[in-house]
Design an enzyme around this catalytic site. Structure first.
Site, PDB file in Angstrom:
ATOM      1  N   GLY A  60       0.762  -1.241   0.000  1.00 25.52           N
ATOM      2  CA  GLY A  60       0.000   0.000   0.000  1.00 25.52           C
ATOM      3  C   GLY A  60       0.788   1.284   0.000  1.00 25.52           C
ATOM      4  O   GLY A  60       0.231   2.342  -0.290  1.00 25.52           O
ATOM      5  N   ASP A  61       2.088   1.224   0.333  1.00 34.52           N
ATOM      6  CA  ASP A  61       2.925   2.431   0.313  1.00 34.52           C
ATOM      7  C   ASP A  61       4.341   2.025  -0.069  1.00 34.52           C
ATOM      8  O   ASP A  61       5.307   2.312   0.639  1.00 34.52           O
ATOM      9  CB  ASP A  61       2.904   3.116   1.681  1.00 34.52           C
ATOM     10  CG  ASP A  61       3.619   4.462   1.674  1.00 34.52           C
ATOM     11  OD1 ASP A  61       3.672   5.110   0.603  1.00 34.52           O
ATOM     12  OD2 ASP A  61       4.142   4.876   2.727  1.00 34.52           O
ATOM     13  N   LEU A  62       4.468   1.390  -1.212  1.00 39.07           N
ATOM     14  CA  LEU A  62       5.707   0.705  -1.548  1.00 39.07           C
ATOM     15  C   LEU A  62       6.671   1.608  -2.323  1.00 39.07           C
ATOM     16  O   LEU A  62       6.903   1.423  -3.511  1.00 39.07           O
ATOM     17  CB  LEU A  62       5.407  -0.559  -2.358  1.00 39.07           C
ATOM     18  CG  LEU A  62       6.548  -1.566  -2.386  1.00 39.07           C
ATOM     19  CD1 LEU A  62       6.721  -2.229  -1.038  1.00 39.07           C
ATOM     20  CD2 LEU A  62       6.306  -2.616  -3.457  1.00 39.07           C
ATOM     21  N   ASN A  71      10.639   2.178   2.045  1.00 36.40           N
ATOM     22  CA  ASN A  71       9.928   1.153   2.815  1.00 36.40           C
ATOM     23  C   ASN A  71      10.343  -0.266   2.437  1.00 36.40           C
ATOM     24  O   ASN A  71       9.667  -1.236   2.785  1.00 36.40           O
ATOM     25  CB  ASN A  71       8.413   1.312   2.637  1.00 36.40           C
ATOM     26  CG  ASN A  71       7.885   2.534   3.366  1.00 36.40           C
ATOM     27  OD1 ASN A  71       8.559   3.076   4.240  1.00 36.40           O
ATOM     28  ND2 ASN A  71       6.702   2.977   2.995  1.00 36.40           N
TER      29      ASN A  71
END
Length: 273
Positions: free
Chosen positions: A181-183, A187
């Protein structure tokens, strides 16, 4: 920060020896904490440590590498320290392999649906995850429409135009898979040409292309990255722009007008001028 370090040590029943901030931490404090028993752990505070722990554990159940959750309460999340001395540019193939594992995750229950069991947040920006039965509805109302009241009027009108067009631009019912979801690159922890861990998730169930599109916001994945994951379906360029737009809108709200050109570019790439 000292208070957070002490709290993290206390959750493990250990004493604090030393600590220092880790890179990142734009919307949450993240510390490398040295305990008096010789261990190193990561301690972070965020909008919802308990929810983040659930996301990490859910990702880990697919076989994707994530740091072990060592302890958690409403004020802090204590994680296994993982090596991160490598460069993502040298292990895109391994990230594709890791994503293929993560994307085997499916929502509980019968039928097709998109969302997550609760909302999340990036700092003051809420991430809405209420379930929908079609993917264009999810993206329209959970990822685009939620920003309308927080952006200039002219931009809100463009977003509304895009929302109306989404049923023609996105697949109606793609297989819902577990998304990080926030790649973005920050991260993804890397060491020795391997991904050692995915961190800072913003999980939900949705179209796998979201996780393929997002790394391209701040990096330039090679063609082999997409091929290793299984290739890209026709028309992906427009879908990538739509998925990257959400990241740009979040950054616009968190960090200001510097990100307006990025928003404009993705709208343009999606056919909204």
């Amino acid at each position: 920060m000292t208070r957070l370090a002490r709290h993290g040590a206390a959750l493990l029943g250990a004493g604090l020896w030393n600590w220092h901030p880790l890179p990142g931490g734009d919307v949450a404090e993240v510390l490398l904490v040295y305990l008096n028993d010789g261990r190193r752990v990561v301690v972070k505070h965020g909008p919802d440590p308990v929810a983040e722990a659930v996301m990490l554990r859910t990702l880990g159940q697919t076989g994707a590498p994530v740091p072990d959750v060592l302890a958690v309460d409403e004020d802090a999340l204590v994680l296994q320290y993982l090596p991160a001395d490598g460069r993502l540019s040298r292990c895109w193939d391994d990230l594709a392999r890791v994503l293929s594992l993560a994307h085997t995750g499916r929502p509980d229950g019968d039928g097709v649906r998109y969302g997550w069991s609760g909302d999340h947040a990036f700092g003051a920006v809420k991430v809405c995850n209420d379930w929908t039965e079609t993917w264009p509805d999810f993206w329209a109302w959970r990822r685009i429409g939620v920003h309308l009241a927080h952006v200039p009027v002219d931009l809100a009108r463009q977003l509304e135009t895009l929302m109306r067009r989404l049923p023609d631009l996105l697949p109606a019912t793609p297989a819902p898979c577990l998304l990080h979801g926030d790649l973005w690159g920050g991260n993804v922890l890397v060491s020795d040409r391997h991904v050692t861990g995915l961190i800072d998730p913003c999980c939900y169930y949705g179209h796998a292309e979201v996780d393929l599109a997002t790394p391209g916001v701040f990096s330039q994945p090679p063609a082999g990255f997409y091929a290793r994951h299984g290739g890209l379906a026709r028309g992906y360029e427009v879908r990538f722009a739509i998925y990257r737009l959400w990241t740009a809108l979040v950054h616009l709200r968190l960090f200001g007008a510097t990100y307006r050109p990025m928003v404009a570019q993705y709208l343009n790439d999606a056919g909204v001028y």
